[in-house]
Write a protein that holds these residues in place. Structure first.
Motif, short mmCIF file in Angstrom:
data_model
loop_
_atom_site.label_atom_id
_atom_site.label_comp_id
_atom_site.label_asym_id
_atom_site.label_seq_id
_atom_site.Cartn_x
_atom_site.Cartn_y
_atom_site.Cartn_z
N GLN A 88 -12.63 -5.69 -0.90
CA GLN A 88 -14.08 -5.85 -1.05
C GLN A 88 -14.37 -6.33 -2.46
O GLN A 88 -13.70 -5.92 -3.42
N THR B 153 0.82 -1.22 0.00
CA THR B 153 0.00 0.00 0.00
C THR B 153 0.85 1.27 0.00
O THR B 153 0.41 2.30 -0.50
N GLU C 167 -11.31 -4.89 -4.71
CA GLU C 167 -10.44 -3.73 -4.56
C GLU C 167 -10.22 -3.44 -3.09
O GLU C 167 -11.01 -3.79 -2.23
N ALA D 50 -6.31 5.48 -5.41
CA ALA D 50 -7.08 5.40 -4.16
C ALA D 50 -7.55 3.98 -3.86
O ALA D 50 -7.83 3.66 -2.71
N ALA D 51 -7.64 3.14 -4.91
CA ALA D 51 -8.10 1.76 -4.70
C ALA D 51 -7.26 0.82 -5.57
O ALA D 51 -7.19 0.99 -6.79
N THR E 226 -16.14 -6.32 -5.98
CA THR E 226 -16.62 -5.16 -6.73
C THR E 226 -17.46 -5.52 -7.95
O THR E 226 -17.82 -4.64 -8.72
N GLN F 226 -9.35 -0.20 -0.66
CA GLN F 226 -9.22 1.25 -0.52
C GLN F 226 -7.91 1.55 0.20
O GLN F 226 -7.66 0.98 1.26
N THR G 74 -6.77 -2.73 -7.28
CA THR G 74 -7.65 -3.79 -7.76
C THR G 74 -6.91 -5.13 -7.78
O THR G 74 -5.69 -5.18 -7.78
#
Length: 151
Positions: A127, A101, A144, A107-108, A129, A146, A110
């Motif tokens: 999560q 990260t 993805e 921002a996300a 998607t 966050q 995948t």
């Protein structure tokens, strides 16, 4: 134990680790085409080529043994995350995701998670998607993560 960038000397061990993890958990759930597709993607030659591109490849090493590999493409897509079968559920995947990260450019992040790895990705904070899909014989769940903005 350390997380570090993959180097040329790691390629064969990384390829072997990926195939061991894939064969243990994913291969039994996909077609022969999917196994062949993954074999090509995880080959030493394919890793060599991707090292020349905009890919961050991290390895988790402990006692001179590679236990995990993560590949982040273009700072936005998690292309590979494999932990050697003997070392799963020991926090290695979580540590690699946390290290990744810091290199995110979006921002996300995948991932197209193999269906057998969805529970692990959910534990890492990803999560779902969209609907599951298939590409070249490999079934996947789009997900993805966050990325927390840095102050």
């Amino acid at each position: 134990m350390a997380i570090r960038k993959m180097v040329q000397a790691d390629i064969d061990a990384v390829s072997t680790l990926c195939m061991a993890a894939f064969n243990a958990s994913v291969a039994p759930t996909v077609s022969a085409q999917g196994v062949e597709t993954f074999r090509k993607v995880a080959s030493a030659e394919a890793f060599q080529q991707r090292m020349q591109g905009d890919n961050l490849m991290l390895v988790f090493e402990d006692a001179a043994t590679l236990k995990g590999i993560l590949e982040l493409r273009e700072g936005r897509h998690l292309a590979m995350l494999f932990i050697h079968p003997q070392h799963q559920r020991q926090g290695i995947g979580q540590a690699l995701v946390a290290a990744m990260t810091a290199h995110a450019r979006v921002a996300a992040i995948t991932v197209k998670a193999s269906l057998t790895s969805v529970p692990a990705y959910l534990r890492y904070g990803f999560q779902c998607t969209g609907d599951a899909g298939e590409d070249a014989g490999l079934s996947y769940q789009p997900m993805e993560l966050q990325v927390v903005a840095k102050p």
